[in-house]
Enzyme design. Structure first.
Site, PDB file in Angstrom:
ATOM      1  N   SER A 146      -7.864   5.027   5.831  1.00  0.00           N
ATOM      2  CA  SER A 146      -9.301   4.931   6.107  1.00  0.00           C
ATOM      3  C   SER A 146      -9.539   5.631   7.433  1.00  0.00           C
ATOM      4  O   SER A 146      -8.623   5.713   8.262  1.00  0.00           O
ATOM      5  CB  SER A 146      -9.701   3.458   6.224  1.00  0.00           C
ATOM      6  N   TYR A 161      -7.605  -4.901   9.613  1.00  0.00           N
ATOM      7  CA  TYR A 161      -7.860  -3.779   8.702  1.00  0.00           C
ATOM      8  C   TYR A 161      -7.474  -2.446   9.363  1.00  0.00           C
ATOM      9  O   TYR A 161      -6.726  -1.650   8.785  1.00  0.00           O
ATOM     10  CB  TYR A 161      -9.342  -3.776   8.303  1.00  0.00           C
TER      11      TYR A 161
HETATM   12  N1  LIG Z   1     -15.291   1.682   0.270  1.00  0.00           N
HETATM   13  C1  LIG Z   1     -15.050   2.255   1.426  1.00  0.00           C
HETATM   14  O1  LIG Z   1     -15.983   2.625   2.157  1.00  0.00           O
HETATM   15  C2  LIG Z   1     -13.628   2.492   1.869  1.00  0.00           C
HETATM   16  C3  LIG Z   1     -13.426   3.258   3.028  1.00  0.00           C
HETATM   17  C4  LIG Z   1     -12.138   3.506   3.468  1.00  0.00           C
HETATM   18  C5  LIG Z   1     -11.059   3.009   2.761  1.00  0.00           C
HETATM   19  N2  LIG Z   1     -11.271   2.258   1.644  1.00  0.00           N
HETATM   20  C6  LIG Z   1     -10.098   1.746   0.952  1.00  0.00           C
HETATM   21  O2  LIG Z   1     -10.124   2.151  -0.403  1.00  0.00           O
HETATM   22  C7  LIG Z   1      -9.446   1.176  -1.200  1.00  0.00           C
HETATM   23  C8  LIG Z   1     -10.345   0.740  -2.336  1.00  0.00           C
HETATM   24  O3  LIG Z   1     -11.525   0.184  -1.791  1.00  0.00           O
HETATM   25  P1  LIG Z   1     -12.855  -0.071  -2.635  1.00  0.00           P
HETATM   26  O4  LIG Z   1     -13.982   0.285  -1.755  1.00  0.00           O
HETATM   27  O5  LIG Z   1     -12.735   0.532  -3.979  1.00  0.00           O
HETATM   28  O6  LIG Z   1     -12.802  -1.670  -2.701  1.00  0.00           O
HETATM   29  P2  LIG Z   1     -13.088  -2.634  -3.942  1.00  0.00           P
HETATM   30  O7  LIG Z   1     -13.200  -3.992  -3.337  1.00  0.00           O
HETATM   31  O8  LIG Z   1     -14.203  -2.112  -4.776  1.00  0.00           O
HETATM   32  O9  LIG Z   1     -11.740  -2.518  -4.794  1.00  0.00           O
HETATM   33  C9  LIG Z   1     -10.515  -3.043  -4.353  1.00  0.00           C
HETATM   34  C10 LIG Z   1      -9.730  -3.462  -5.590  1.00  0.00           C
HETATM   35  O10 LIG Z   1      -8.461  -3.948  -5.141  1.00  0.00           O
HETATM   36  C11 LIG Z   1      -8.201  -5.143  -5.854  1.00  0.00           C
HETATM   37  N3  LIG Z   1      -7.323  -6.005  -5.060  1.00  0.00           N
HETATM   38  C12 LIG Z   1      -7.624  -6.618  -3.883  1.00  0.00           C
HETATM   39  N4  LIG Z   1      -6.598  -7.379  -3.490  1.00  0.00           N
HETATM   40  C13 LIG Z   1      -5.642  -7.260  -4.454  1.00  0.00           C
HETATM   41  C14 LIG Z   1      -4.363  -7.847  -4.611  1.00  0.00           C
HETATM   42  N5  LIG Z   1      -3.854  -8.688  -3.711  1.00  0.00           N
HETATM   43  N6  LIG Z   1      -3.644  -7.497  -5.719  1.00  0.00           N
HETATM   44  C15 LIG Z   1      -4.158  -6.651  -6.645  1.00  0.00           C
HETATM   45  N7  LIG Z   1      -5.373  -6.076  -6.544  1.00  0.00           N
HETATM   46  C16 LIG Z   1      -6.103  -6.390  -5.445  1.00  0.00           C
HETATM   47  C17 LIG Z   1      -9.556  -5.808  -6.051  1.00  0.00           C
HETATM   48  O11 LIG Z   1      -9.529  -6.774  -7.094  1.00  0.00           O
HETATM   49  C18 LIG Z   1     -10.437  -4.609  -6.343  1.00  0.00           C
HETATM   50  O12 LIG Z   1     -10.490  -4.326  -7.719  1.00  0.00           O
HETATM   51  C19 LIG Z   1      -9.067   0.037  -0.235  1.00  0.00           C
HETATM   52  O13 LIG Z   1      -7.737   0.195   0.197  1.00  0.00           O
HETATM   53  C20 LIG Z   1     -10.014   0.230   0.920  1.00  0.00           C
HETATM   54  O14 LIG Z   1      -9.518  -0.305   2.121  1.00  0.00           O
HETATM   55  C21 LIG Z   1     -12.524   1.988   1.176  1.00  0.00           C
END
Ligand SMILES: NC(=O)c1ccc[n+]([C@@H]2O[C@H](COP(=O)([O-])OP(=O)(O)OC[C@H]3O[C@@H](n4cnc5c(N)ncnc54)[C@H](O)[C@@H]3O)[C@@H](O)[C@H]2O)c1
Length: 254
Positions: A146, A161
């Site tokens: 991120s 985080y």
């Molecule tokens: N959305 C953003 O702006 C953003 C920015 C930077 C990084 N990210 C990263 O991208 C990745 C995906 O994020 P997102 O925005 O799609 O989030 P999201 O919450 O939509 O999806 C995350 C998924 O991970 C699953 N998950 C969480 N904990 C888990 C566990 N212990 N075991 C199995 N599955 C698990 C959840 O059920 C969910 O389906 C993450 O690593 C997040 O940190 C997101």
């Protein structure tokens, strides 16, 4: 169709970014394994994609639990064959009433859970799948860091985080060095603010501020992160390893 003969696993594949990544691999001809928590939703998505003629499988597992990941990997590989492409995407960013927890008030249990889900999960899946990749002299690993791993965004995320996302960059660079001689590339993506359910965990004014600070003046879409992920695991990126690619519209450029 650059991933036609690939077997890909996407952790957190039911979430905003993970689902977009899984869908793009399916469209690109890969066999796709999804790991996430909700078995009913996972099975329903797989049934839908199988009906459309795609090779997919789902395993419910907590990515923080090494033994559960081993069982899931065995289950998925018995259906789809050896996994050669790993996307460490699952992640959490706990909030309290729309705000990140102040470091000096943080519960050690919350700190440890974020370490386990965001960082140790990448160890778990990489450790479980790399012996096969080394044996076959081919592998592709992408981990979801991120911009928070590189810059201060204290209004949006907490210390746990940022720490895990920075650690994933170190993990990526180390593995790139160690696994390169075995034909394995290891890269990371650093999304900015992407339009997923994770976004709605903070107060909306925080997201509006990000848009104003982002040179491209908008949030990103999950498919834009997915496209970057597919590029990094495609033959077009065969000589790219150890890199962190921002998908952030220029936000927090460092
Ligand atoms: N959305 C953003 O702006 C953003 C920015 C930077 C990084 N990210 C990263 O991208 C990745 C995906 O994020 P997102 O925005 O799609 O989030 P999201 O919450 O939509 O999806 C995350 C998924 O991970 C699953 N998950 C969480 N904990 C888990 C566990 N212990 N075991 C199995 N599955 C698990 C959840 O059920 C969910 O389906 C993450 O690593 C997040 O940190 C997101």
């Amino acid at each position: 169709m650059q991933h036609q003969d690939r077997v890909v696993v996407v952790t957190g594949g039911l979430g905003g970014i993970g689902r977009a990544i899984a869908e793009r691999y399916v469209q690109d001809g890969a066999s796709v394994a999804i790991v996430d928590m909700d078995a009913a939703r996972g099975e329903a998505l797989c049934a839908e994609w199988k009906a459309a003629g795609h090779k997919v499988a789902f395993a419910a597992a907590d990515v923080a639990d090494y033994q559960a990941c081993e069982r899931a990997a065995d289950q998925l590989q018995s259906v789809l064959g050896p996994i050669d492409t790993l996307v460490n995407n699952a992640g959490i960013s706990p909030k309290h009433d729309g705000h990140p927890m102040a470091f000096y008030k943080m519960d050690p249990a919350e700190w440890n859970r974020v370490m386990n889900v965001n960082l140790n999960s990448a160890f778990n899946w990489s450790r479980i799948l790399t012996p096969g990749m080394v044996e076959r002299k081919f592998g592709r690993i992408v981990s979801m860091s991120s911009v928070a791993g590189k810059a201060n965004i204290v209004d949006i995320v907490a210390a746990h985080y940022s720490t895990t996302k920075a650690a994933l960059i170190g993990f990526t660079r180390h593995l790139a060095g160690e696994l390169g001689p075995h034909g394995i590339t290891v890269n990371a993506l650093a999304p900015g603010r992407i339009n997923t359910p994770l976004l709605k965990t903070v107060v909306s004014s925080a997201n509006e501020e990000v848009v104003q600070e982002t040179p491209l003046r908008r949030l990103g879409e999950p498919v834009e992160v997915a496209d970057a992920c597919l590029f990094l695991t495609s033959p077009s990126a065969a000589f790219i390893t150890g890199q962190v690619v921002d998908v952030a519209g220029g936000w927090m450029l460092t």
